[in-house]
Scaffold this active site. Sequence first.
Site, PDB file in Angstrom:
ATOM      1  CD  GLU A  10     -80.663 -23.826   1.930  1.00 45.10           C
ATOM      2  OE1 GLU A  10     -79.527 -23.649   2.437  1.00 45.10           O
ATOM      3  OE2 GLU A  10     -80.829 -24.214   0.760  1.00 45.10           O
ATOM      4  NE  ARG A  21     -85.325 -34.990  -4.339  1.00 44.39           N
ATOM      5  CZ  ARG A  21     -86.439 -34.258  -4.391  1.00 44.39           C
ATOM      6  NH1 ARG A  21     -86.697 -33.383  -3.419  1.00 44.39           N
ATOM      7  NH2 ARG A  21     -87.284 -34.406  -5.401  1.00 44.39           N
ATOM      8  NE  ARG A  58     -98.803 -36.370  -8.059  1.00 46.01           N
ATOM      9  CZ  ARG A  58     -98.073 -36.034  -9.131  1.00 46.01           C
ATOM     10  NH1 ARG A  58     -98.127 -34.808  -9.601  1.00 46.01           N
ATOM     11  NH2 ARG A  58     -97.293 -36.915  -9.700  1.00 46.01           N
ATOM     12  CG  HIS A  83     -84.016 -27.736   1.238  1.00 48.06           C
ATOM     13  ND1 HIS A  83     -84.805 -27.031   0.363  1.00 48.06           N
ATOM     14  CD2 HIS A  83     -82.873 -27.043   1.371  1.00 48.06           C
ATOM     15  CE1 HIS A  83     -84.141 -25.970  -0.040  1.00 48.06           C
ATOM     16  NE2 HIS A  83     -82.964 -25.950   0.562  1.00 48.06           N
ATOM     17  CG  ASN A 121     -88.619 -25.589   1.755  1.00 44.25           C
ATOM     18  OD1 ASN A 121     -88.040 -25.439   0.679  1.00 44.25           O
ATOM     19  ND2 ASN A 121     -89.128 -26.753   2.137  1.00 44.25           N
ATOM     20  CB  ALA A 179     -88.312 -25.321  -7.650  1.00 43.86           C
ATOM     21  CE1 TYR A 211     -89.835 -32.500  -1.486  1.00 39.90           C
ATOM     22  CE2 TYR A 211     -91.405 -33.370  -3.076  1.00 39.90           C
ATOM     23  CZ  TYR A 211     -90.228 -32.700  -2.793  1.00 39.90           C
ATOM     24  OH  TYR A 211     -89.447 -32.232  -3.819  1.00 39.90           O
ATOM     25  N   PRO A 257     -92.837 -22.426  -3.875  1.00 39.34           N
ATOM     26  CG  PRO A 257     -91.813 -22.445  -5.951  1.00 39.34           C
ATOM     27  CD  PRO A 257     -91.758 -21.776  -4.620  1.00 39.34           C
ATOM     28  CG  ASN A 258     -95.080 -26.948  -6.791  1.00 40.94           C
ATOM     29  OD1 ASN A 258     -96.219 -26.823  -7.236  1.00 40.94           O
ATOM     30  ND2 ASN A 258     -94.009 -26.726  -7.527  1.00 40.94           N
TER      31      ASN A 258
HETATM   32  O1  CA2 Z   1     -87.053 -30.774   0.049  1.00 48.39           O
HETATM   33  C1  CA2 Z   1     -87.569 -29.654  -0.004  1.00 48.39           C
HETATM   34  O2  CA2 Z   1     -88.143 -29.124   0.946  1.00 48.39           O
HETATM   35  C2  CA2 Z   1     -87.572 -28.894  -1.340  1.00 48.39           C
HETATM   36  O3  CA2 Z   1     -87.327 -27.529  -1.061  1.00 48.39           O
HETATM   37  C3  CA2 Z   1     -88.963 -29.091  -1.906  1.00 48.39           C
HETATM   38  C4  CA2 Z   1     -89.141 -28.524  -3.316  1.00 48.39           C
HETATM   39  C5  CA2 Z   1     -88.007 -28.962  -4.241  1.00 48.39           C
HETATM   40  O4  CA2 Z   1     -88.119 -28.308  -5.478  1.00 48.39           O
HETATM   41  C6  CA2 Z   1     -86.641 -28.691  -3.635  1.00 48.39           C
HETATM   42  O5  CA2 Z   1     -85.644 -29.165  -4.509  1.00 48.39           O
HETATM   43  C7  CA2 Z   1     -86.491 -29.378  -2.296  1.00 48.39           C
HETATM   44  C8  CA2 Z   1     -90.494 -28.995  -3.872  1.00 48.39           C
HETATM   45  C9  CA2 Z   1     -91.684 -28.489  -3.045  1.00 48.39           C
HETATM   46  C10 CA2 Z   1     -92.711 -29.538  -2.783  1.00 48.39           C
HETATM   47  O6  CA2 Z   1     -93.226 -30.087  -3.974  1.00 48.39           O
HETATM   48  C11 CA2 Z   1     -94.196 -31.052  -3.908  1.00 48.39           C
HETATM   49  C12 CA2 Z   1     -94.561 -31.604  -5.111  1.00 48.39           C
HETATM   50  C13 CA2 Z   1     -95.535 -32.597  -5.128  1.00 48.39           C
HETATM   51  C14 CA2 Z   1     -96.130 -33.018  -3.936  1.00 48.39           C
HETATM   52  C15 CA2 Z   1     -95.754 -32.452  -2.744  1.00 48.39           C
HETATM   53  C16 CA2 Z   1     -94.783 -31.462  -2.727  1.00 48.39           C
END
Ligand code: CA2
Length: 143
Positions: free
Chosen positions: A98, A107, A18, A100, A74, A77, A23, A10-11
């Site tokens: 895996e 974090r 953002r 990230h 990846n 969340a 990221y 997700p995301n």
């Molecule tokens: O660091 C990573 O790749 C994560 O897997 C990214 C996840 C986060 O929940 C993990 O803890 C670490 C979040 C995905 C990306 O979310 C975004 C949110 C807003 C803007 C861009 C990406």
Amino acid sequence: MKTIRVINGPNLNMLGIREPDIYGKTDYKALCELIEKHAKELGVKVEIMQSNHEGDLVDWIQEAFNTIDGIVINPGAYTHTSVAILDAAKAVGVPMVEVHISDVSAREDFRQVSYIRAACQKTISGHGINGYLEAMDFLCKGE
Ligand code: CA2
């Protein structure tokens, strides 16, 4: 020819839109292009998928049984919550890395747990999007 499946949770489709400080500035489309270019260099086929839905990730891991040589995952969340994704990964036994983008170890406390890690040969965290390419190298060359 080997086939590598890259699964994003997700995301991750919001990359570059953002939170560039966490990221990076590369968007999801550009990430996919980099992965495809690297696959050509390695001489492997690659399938890239992304979903915001936990069950899709479970389905894509299950479908990899006996058809895919390695998975780069990846789970976003779901890394920190999903026993279902861990169970699917253990069930298929496909070599898995895996990834990230951010350094999750630096974090929030809730990001310190990774369920999927127990089913992975390697974890790459905090190397930005280059982590995906390093994971492909590991699955193809063992390095
Ligand atoms: O660091 C990573 O790749 C994560 O897997 C990214 C996840 C986060 O929940 C993990 O803890 C670490 C979040 C995905 C990306 O979310 C975004 C949110 C807003 C803007 C861009 C990406």
